[in-house]
Design an enzyme around this catalytic site. Structure first.
Site, short mmCIF file in Angstrom:
data_model
loop_
_atom_site.label_atom_id
_atom_site.label_comp_id
_atom_site.label_asym_id
_atom_site.label_seq_id
_atom_site.Cartn_x
_atom_site.Cartn_y
_atom_site.Cartn_z
N LYS A 126 0.86 -1.19 0.00
CA LYS A 126 0.00 0.00 0.00
C LYS A 126 0.89 1.23 0.00
CE LYS A 126 -4.44 1.12 0.24
NZ LYS A 126 -5.64 0.42 -0.22
N ASP A 166 -7.02 4.55 -4.29
CA ASP A 166 -7.67 4.38 -2.99
C ASP A 166 -8.27 5.76 -2.69
OD1 ASP A 166 -7.93 2.46 -0.53
OD2 ASP A 166 -7.32 4.34 0.37
P1 NDP Z 1 -12.94 8.11 -2.10
O1 NDP Z 1 -11.89 9.11 -1.82
O2 NDP Z 1 -13.43 7.93 -3.48
O3 NDP Z 1 -14.21 8.36 -1.16
C1 NDP Z 1 -14.11 8.43 0.23
C2 NDP Z 1 -15.44 8.92 0.74
O4 NDP Z 1 -15.47 8.82 2.17
C3 NDP Z 1 -15.72 10.39 0.40
O5 NDP Z 1 -17.09 10.53 0.17
C4 NDP Z 1 -15.28 11.10 1.69
O6 NDP Z 1 -15.90 12.35 1.87
C5 NDP Z 1 -15.81 10.11 2.71
N1 NDP Z 1 -15.18 10.28 4.02
C6 NDP Z 1 -13.86 10.39 4.30
N2 NDP Z 1 -13.69 10.52 5.63
C7 NDP Z 1 -14.93 10.50 6.17
C8 NDP Z 1 -15.44 10.59 7.49
N3 NDP Z 1 -14.59 10.73 8.53
N4 NDP Z 1 -16.79 10.54 7.67
C9 NDP Z 1 -17.64 10.39 6.63
N5 NDP Z 1 -17.21 10.31 5.35
C10 NDP Z 1 -15.88 10.36 5.14
O7 NDP Z 1 -12.36 6.70 -1.52
P2 NDP Z 1 -12.82 5.23 -1.89
O8 NDP Z 1 -14.28 5.19 -2.06
O9 NDP Z 1 -11.91 4.72 -2.94
O10 NDP Z 1 -12.41 4.46 -0.54
C11 NDP Z 1 -13.27 4.38 0.59
C12 NDP Z 1 -12.79 3.27 1.49
O11 NDP Z 1 -12.78 2.02 0.79
C13 NDP Z 1 -11.38 3.41 2.06
O12 NDP Z 1 -11.32 2.83 3.34
C14 NDP Z 1 -10.55 2.59 1.09
O13 NDP Z 1 -9.32 2.16 1.66
C15 NDP Z 1 -11.49 1.43 0.86
N6 NDP Z 1 -11.25 0.64 -0.34
C16 NDP Z 1 -11.22 1.24 -1.57
C17 NDP Z 1 -11.02 0.48 -2.70
C18 NDP Z 1 -11.11 1.06 -4.07
O14 NDP Z 1 -11.07 0.27 -5.04
N7 NDP Z 1 -11.25 2.36 -4.23
C19 NDP Z 1 -10.71 -0.96 -2.61
C20 NDP Z 1 -10.86 -1.51 -1.27
C21 NDP Z 1 -11.09 -0.71 -0.19
P3 NDP Z 1 -15.16 13.70 1.39
O15 NDP Z 1 -15.38 13.74 -0.09
O16 NDP Z 1 -15.87 14.75 2.15
O17 NDP Z 1 -13.71 13.56 1.76
#
Ligand code: NDP
Length: 445
Positions: A126, A166
């Protein structure tokens, strides 16, 4: 915890001070693999667990870049190459101000087991940076990505280490990263990154894969109990890549997503979230979630409410680590939630997981439930290696098969080790066993 593992756990705490998320991830795995350690004394003799807890390589570097006003910023870049017993290091890059070494180590450690569970030939790693892309212009993001890759390129490659996206790293960032890699190396090495745009070597369904995969996993959990998504109210935290495609697949399978969130607040839409509008706001215009409630009269937006208080039968935390705490878990159990499936990495605190267990809520951990993203990345690597590209339908079918197999492997392993219905034990033991077997075969390297 098993006595041998307790001693190893203490050593991890002593050797990695202050890395609380890494400690949490290690504790969760060591707590559940005791039966596998007893069954295979040869692994203990080869000190497999100690070796699994120590990354093969940790890289930290300076990332200087210039903003649109000509001011200079210095960020820190990381790549933790955790374990390559099963294949090249594989795992995403996260750009978020909270990123530090302990964050990347926790994510890399989780990734090792997750990747093993997919059954595909990929190791775990990572990376990321404490850079915050929010509010930055496209040109600023490009300059940052170019500077980041100018150091990272020497450590990665299609047979060495294959990063992906991510949090904070989506198609825009991956495009800039790939462009700079190509420029520096003078090689069109498509397999060096996954999650690429379709026009330059990306694969169908990679963008959707984590959300779709999580939904398929939870559907299989429900089907195992003679149930399904039909008619269920679902809460999905976040509104990024994982959350958006989780909403899409839940709706396709007959469920109704009634709430989503971002880091500034929660939207409750009891009639079911309007996905097209949500995508327009978050993917295209990159706006905050309050805009949703301005456009949909019956939806409510609140900056300071917990999304877990909204009644649902299925909850899919898909934003970030430790977002579901004990109070949230208690509210879910009280309101009749049947299943919690982790779309994000480690979104549930250990206390919350305990509360869910005591409340009879089935818990599907992220290293199993969100493995669809990395599985689709491995399919992208396959297509890049053979210079082929598969249709959306074929790719989605492969993803669905992988998630069903993965579910069934966790389920069967939990039964085999006397923990029926315990997906945490099933996932950790199945992932650990595969990595351990490969490490033993490769000798002391
Ligand atoms: P993105 O950056 O696309 O989206 C993250 C989302 O979470 C945004 O809407 C963000 O809001 C929100 N967020 C962040 N912090 C908080 C918080 N404290 N409370 C509420 N909402 C919050 O990331 P991903 O969707 O890619 O990833 C999300 C999760 O999934 C992570 O844990 C990542 O490690 C995991 N993951 C992702 C994969 C992938 O293929 N993308 C694969 C496997 C796991 P804002 O826009 O306001 O920051």
């Amino acid at each position: 915890m098993h006595q041998t593992l307790e001693a190893i756990h203490q050593r991890v705490l002593d050797r990695n001070p202050g890395e609380t998320e890494f400690h949490q991830a290690v504790h969760e795995v060591l707590e559940s693999i005791g039966p596998a350690v007893d069954k295979h004394p040869e692994y203990a003799q080869a000190r497999i667990v100690e070796r699994i807890c120590e990354p093969e390589r940790q890289i930290i570097f300076r990332v200087p870049w210039e903003d649109d006003n000509g001011d200079i910023h210095i960020n820190r870049g990381f790549r933790v190459e955790f374990n390559s017993a099963l294949g090249p290091f594989k795992g995403g890059l996260r750009f978020h101000p909270s990123v530090m070494l302990g964050t990347v180590k926790f994510l890399g450690f989780e990734q090792v087991f997750k990747n093993a569970l997919t059954g595909l030939p990929i190791g775990g790693g990572k990376g990321g940076s404490d850079f915050d892309p929010r509010g930055r212009s496209d040109r600023e993001v490009m300059r940052f990505c170019q500077s980041f890759m100018t150091e990272l390129y020497r450590h990665i490659g299609e047979y060495t280490d294959v990063p992906a996206g991510d949090m904070g790293v989506g198609s825009r960032e991956l495009g800039f990263l790939f462009g700079q890699y190509k420029r520096i190396t003078n090689r069109y090495e498509s397999g060096v990154l996954t999650g690429k745009g379709l026009v330059y070597g990306g694969a169908q369904v990679r963008r959707e894969a984590t959300g779709y995969g999580c939904t398929y996993f939870v559907e299989r959990v429900l089907r195992t109990r003679g149930d399904g998504f039909e008619g269920k109210d679902v809460v999905v935290s976040g509104s990024g890549n994982v959350a958006l495609y989780t909403v899409e697949k839940v709706h396709q399978l007959g469920g109704r997503v009634v709430a989503v969130s971002d880091s500034s607040g929660v939207v409750h839409d009891p009639e079911g979230v309007d996905l097209e509008l949500l995508k327009e706001i978050k993917e295209v215009r990159r706006e905050r979630l309050d805009v949703y409630a301005e456009k949909i009269g019956h939806a409510e937006y609140a900056a300071d409410r917990s999304i877990w208080d909204i009644p649902c039968q299925v909850a899919l935390p898909s934003a970030t680590q430790n977002e579901l705490d004990a109070d949230g878990a208690a509210a879910l159990a009280r309101n009749g939630c049947l299943v919690v499936g982790e779309g994000a990495n480690m979104p549930t605190t250990p206390e919350a997981a305990r509360v869910l267990h005591e409340g009879g809520v089935i818990f599907a951990p992220g290293k199993a439930a969100n493995a669809g993203g990395v599985a689709a990345s491995a399919l992208e690597m396959q297509q890049n290696a053979s210079r082929d590209s598969w249709s959306f339908e074929h790719s989605e079918n492969r993803l669905r098969e992988i998630m069903i197999d993965l579910h069934d492997r966790c389920h069967a392993t939990a039964e085999e080790y006397g923990r029926p219905g315990d997906y945490v034990a099933g996932a950790n033991i199945a992932g650990y066993s595969r990595v351990a077997e490969a490490m033993l075969a490769l000798g002391l390297v």
